[in-house]
Write a protein that holds these residues in place. Structure first.
Motif, mmCIF file in Angstrom:
data_model
loop_
_atom_site.group_PDB
_atom_site.id
_atom_site.type_symbol
_atom_site.label_atom_id
_atom_site.label_comp_id
_atom_site.label_asym_id
_atom_site.label_seq_id
_atom_site.Cartn_x
_atom_site.Cartn_y
_atom_site.Cartn_z
ATOM 1 N N GLY A 256 17.337 82.050 31.859
ATOM 2 C CA GLY A 256 16.603 80.834 32.199
ATOM 3 C C GLY A 256 15.756 80.321 31.059
ATOM 4 N N THR A 257 15.114 81.237 30.313
ATOM 5 C CA THR A 257 14.279 80.818 29.185
ATOM 6 C C THR A 257 15.121 80.217 28.074
ATOM 7 N N ILE A 258 16.277 80.823 27.783
ATOM 8 C CA ILE A 258 17.171 80.275 26.756
ATOM 9 C C ILE A 258 17.677 78.897 27.170
ATOM 10 N N MET A 259 17.999 78.738 28.456
ATOM 11 C CA MET A 259 18.469 77.444 28.940
ATOM 12 C C MET A 259 17.371 76.398 28.805
ATOM 13 N N PHE A 260 16.130 76.763 29.135
ATOM 14 C CA PHE A 260 15.018 75.820 29.028
ATOM 15 C C PHE A 260 14.798 75.410 27.574
ATOM 16 N N SER A 261 15.023 76.340 26.642
ATOM 17 C CA SER A 261 14.782 76.054 25.232
ATOM 18 C C SER A 261 15.856 75.162 24.626
ATOM 19 N N ALA A 262 17.004 75.041 25.290
ATOM 20 C CA ALA A 262 18.075 74.193 24.769
ATOM 21 C C ALA A 262 17.644 72.731 24.801
ATOM 22 N N PRO A 263 18.153 71.931 23.860
ATOM 23 C CA PRO A 263 17.795 70.508 23.860
ATOM 24 C C PRO A 263 18.304 69.806 25.106
ATOM 25 N N SER A 264 17.563 68.828 25.563
ATOM 26 C CA SER A 264 17.927 68.094 26.768
ATOM 27 C C SER A 264 19.255 67.376 26.584
ATOM 28 N N GLY A 401 14.731 76.049 33.731
ATOM 29 C CA GLY A 401 15.955 76.210 32.955
ATOM 30 C C GLY A 401 17.130 76.640 33.799
ATOM 31 N N SER A 402 16.913 77.623 34.677
ATOM 32 C CA SER A 402 18.010 78.135 35.501
ATOM 33 C C SER A 402 18.457 77.112 36.535
ATOM 34 N N PHE A 403 17.514 76.481 37.205
ATOM 35 C CA PHE A 403 17.837 75.603 38.322
ATOM 36 C C PHE A 403 18.462 74.286 37.872
ATOM 37 N N CYS A 404 17.931 73.692 36.815
ATOM 38 C CA CYS A 404 18.377 72.351 36.410
ATOM 39 C C CYS A 404 19.428 72.372 35.305
ATOM 40 N N LEU A 405 19.122 73.063 34.210
ATOM 41 C CA LEU A 405 19.992 72.953 33.045
ATOM 42 C C LEU A 405 21.323 73.665 33.230
ATOM 43 N N SER A 406 21.377 74.698 34.065
ATOM 44 C CA SER A 406 22.669 75.334 34.317
ATOM 45 C C SER A 406 23.642 74.346 34.956
ATOM 46 N N GLN A 407 23.115 73.412 35.730
ATOM 47 C CA GLN A 407 23.979 72.390 36.331
ATOM 48 C C GLN A 407 24.263 71.247 35.361
ATOM 49 N N LEU A 444 27.123 78.601 37.617
ATOM 50 C CA LEU A 444 26.755 79.055 38.957
ATOM 51 C C LEU A 444 26.124 80.442 38.931
ATOM 52 N N CYS A 445 26.772 81.365 38.217
ATOM 53 C CA CYS A 445 26.252 82.745 38.183
ATOM 54 C C CYS A 445 24.877 82.801 37.525
ATOM 55 N N GLY A 446 24.788 82.208 36.333
ATOM 56 C CA GLY A 446 23.504 82.227 35.627
ATOM 57 C C GLY A 446 22.434 81.445 36.354
ATOM 58 N N GLY A 447 22.802 80.290 36.886
ATOM 59 C CA GLY A 447 21.828 79.442 37.564
ATOM 60 C C GLY A 447 21.308 80.068 38.845
ATOM 61 N N ILE A 448 22.223 80.597 39.659
ATOM 62 C CA ILE A 448 21.809 81.209 40.926
ATOM 63 C C ILE A 448 20.968 82.456 40.670
ATOM 64 N N ALA A 449 21.443 83.313 39.760
ATOM 65 C CA ALA A 449 20.707 84.546 39.473
ATOM 66 C C ALA A 449 19.329 84.240 38.891
ATOM 67 N N GLY A 450 19.286 83.335 37.901
ATOM 68 C CA GLY A 450 18.009 82.989 37.275
ATOM 69 C C GLY A 450 17.048 82.345 38.249
ATOM 70 N N THR A 451 17.568 81.472 39.097
ATOM 71 C CA THR A 451 16.707 80.806 40.077
ATOM 72 C C THR A 451 16.161 81.792 41.100
ATOM 73 N N MET A 452 17.034 82.674 41.592
ATOM 74 C CA MET A 452 16.596 83.638 42.607
ATOM 75 C C MET A 452 15.545 84.596 42.045
#
Length: 488
Positions: A256-264, A401-407, A444-452
């Motif tokens: 989730g942190t790596i996803m958040f750090s990625a550019p929008s 990062g997990s909830f939004c950017l994974s999608q 899905l896997c990263g987003g669901i796991a990170g969000t949960m």
């Protein structure tokens, strides 16, 4: 009463219909789609001008792409390594951003192909989703408007979440500085006091007047990062004292942190749309690859050095680990000012989507200005209230990062690619289809796991918050608090 469609918009819609009917090979289906969805996201964009002049040079696009990646996410990277271990952190901080970069390339190519197919230019993310699904499997086409609005919704949630993180960051660091000179007070009071200053910047409606704030923010950020790196390179301990691997249950927080750090993804699409030579943006040696190579190398080195330096004592953001001295306080002050100047820029995306795309077309012009100001103030108040409720910097990073950017950067690009390639085939062994399904599966896997994991951690840390506020008077009468809400 809703305002009538003006003549210029009627003529524009008429021209779009004529061009689409003459050039698109699925003319009957498209004409029905156009009539059924007139006024939807693909045609509600008030900035739709097929012949608009792009302004950014290659160098300007490169610099903007670099600077949009450096924010609060950088400060949380050492903590991400703490959640993974330095070996898995090194591998993950290179592989995950590279995988995301590849998905971005696929998405940008699909947006370009969709624009050419419909004889349209300057497509936004949601418009591309709308039109791509309209050309996808027949069972999916009725959901085109739903998916397009879902893209807008997640872009709004993401940028709103970034603003919440910014408010938490500002409030916490002002408290850290203030406690050295003033009697200690709760961090939520500092956060609440930021409402009016943030609101004054957010009431600036014209983007060009926010450019000076962006320049100031970038200068402060560069100097602040330089100060942090200076501390990280001094007196590094033995690397054997640091864990190469952590418990894998903590890896979703790293993801989730790596996803958040990625550019929008919204910024990446917008930069290409505003370039003089957009064809130079992609490609093996294109601007996107060159900029992201620098970003990935910096993220990898910065996160590794931060964890190497502080190990298990690594804080949710690296500024908290710096010694309490004048130079580190200067660095913290620079970051506070940089993030404060960036707040309105992040929120601008959310306002553009909500106001320009959905609210403004339905309002009378005489009332529009007042309502827009009210919406802007409500957004600031909302972000401050969320920050007061959950003032945890690291967990908010991971959740957003997990909830939004994974999608936005994995799942939706996979869906768009499936629809774009549907009529032309997926290549040998349906390799494009499997690639798109891989994007969706990882997202899905990263987003669901990170969000949960993030939601569970937030719940454990701030459990019974509503009951706390409902019973605060009673608890104080008893003379003690059952637990301390906030940082443990």
């Amino acid at each position: 009463m809703l305002p009538k469609m003006n003549p210029s918009r009627q003529r524009l819609n008429s021209q779009i219909s004529e061009k689409a009917e003459s050039n698109f090979r699925y003319t009957p289906e498209f004409f029905h789609f156009l009539k059924a969805n007139l006024g939807s996201v693909a045609y509600n964009n008030p900035q739709f001008h097929p012949n608009a002049q792009n302004q950014l040079t290659d160098t300007e696009a490169f610099v903007n792409l670099i600077k949009c990646t450096f924010g609060t996410g950088v400060l949380a990277l050492p903590r991400a390594y703490y959640n993974s271990g330095w070996v898995l952190g090194l591998v993950g901080s290179m592989l995950i951003p590279t995988f995301i970069l590849y998905a971005m390339h696929v998405l940008l190519n699909d947006i370009s192909m969709t624009g050419k197919r419909y004889k349209m230019t300057m497509l936004t993310y949601s418009e591309a989703m709308h039109l791509a699904i309209s050309n996808g499997p027949s069972w999916l086409r009725p959901l085109n408007k739903y998916f397009a609005r879902q893209v807008d919704a997640f872009l709004c949630i993401y940028h709103f979440g970034v603003d919440v993180v910014y408010v938490v960051f500002i409030g916490k660091n002002i408290k850290e500085l203030g406690d050295d000179y003033l009697p200690p007070i709760d961090v939520r009071i500092y956060i609440a006091l930021m409402t009016l200053p943030l609101m004054l910047t957010f009431l600036i409606r014209n983007l060009k007047y926010l450019v000076p704030l962006a320049v100031i923010s970038n200068l402060f950020m560069i100097v602040g990062i330089g100060i942090i790196v200076t501390y990280l390179l001094i007196d590094l301990p033995n690397l054997d004292d640091r864990k190469p691997l952590q418990n894998f249950s903590q890896f979703p927080l790293f993801f989730g942190t790596i996803m958040f750090s990625a550019p929008s993804i919204g910024v990446i699409i917008q930069l290409q749309r505003n370039m003089r030579k957009p064809e130079n943006y992609l490609g093996t040696y294109g601007i996107l690859n060159r900029a992201m190579f620098i970003v990935i190398v910096f993220y990898t080195v910065f996160g590794f050095l931060g964890y190497w330096k502080y190990g298990d004592d690594t804080a949710t953001y690296i500024l908290k680990n710096l010694p309490n001295e004048t130079l580190s306080k200067c660095g913290t002050t620079l970051f506070i000012m940089a993030i404060f100047c960036s707040y309105a820029l992040q929120g601008y995306v959310t306002i553009e989507i909500i106001w320009r795309g959905y609210m403004a077309p339905k309002l009378m012009e005489s009332a529009a200005l007042l309502i827009e100001y009210l919406v802007r103030m409500a957004m600031v108040v909302g972000s401050v209230l969320c920050a007061i409720a959950f003032p945890d910097f690291g967990l908010l990073h991971s959740l957003v990062g997990s909830f939004c950017l994974s999608q936005l950067v994995l799942i939706y690009p996979g869906i768009i690619n499936i629809c774009v390639c549907y009529s032309e085939g997926y290549g040998p062994l349906k390799i494009r289809l499997w690639r798109s399904l891989l994007f969706i599966a990882v997202g899905l896997c990263g987003g669901i796991a990170g969000t949960m994991v993030s939601v569970t951690a937030i719940k454990e840390k701030y459990d019974n918050r509503i009951l706390y506020f409902l019973n605060i008077y009673y608890v104080r009468e008893e003379g003690s608090l059952p637990y301390q809400i906030g940082e443990k």
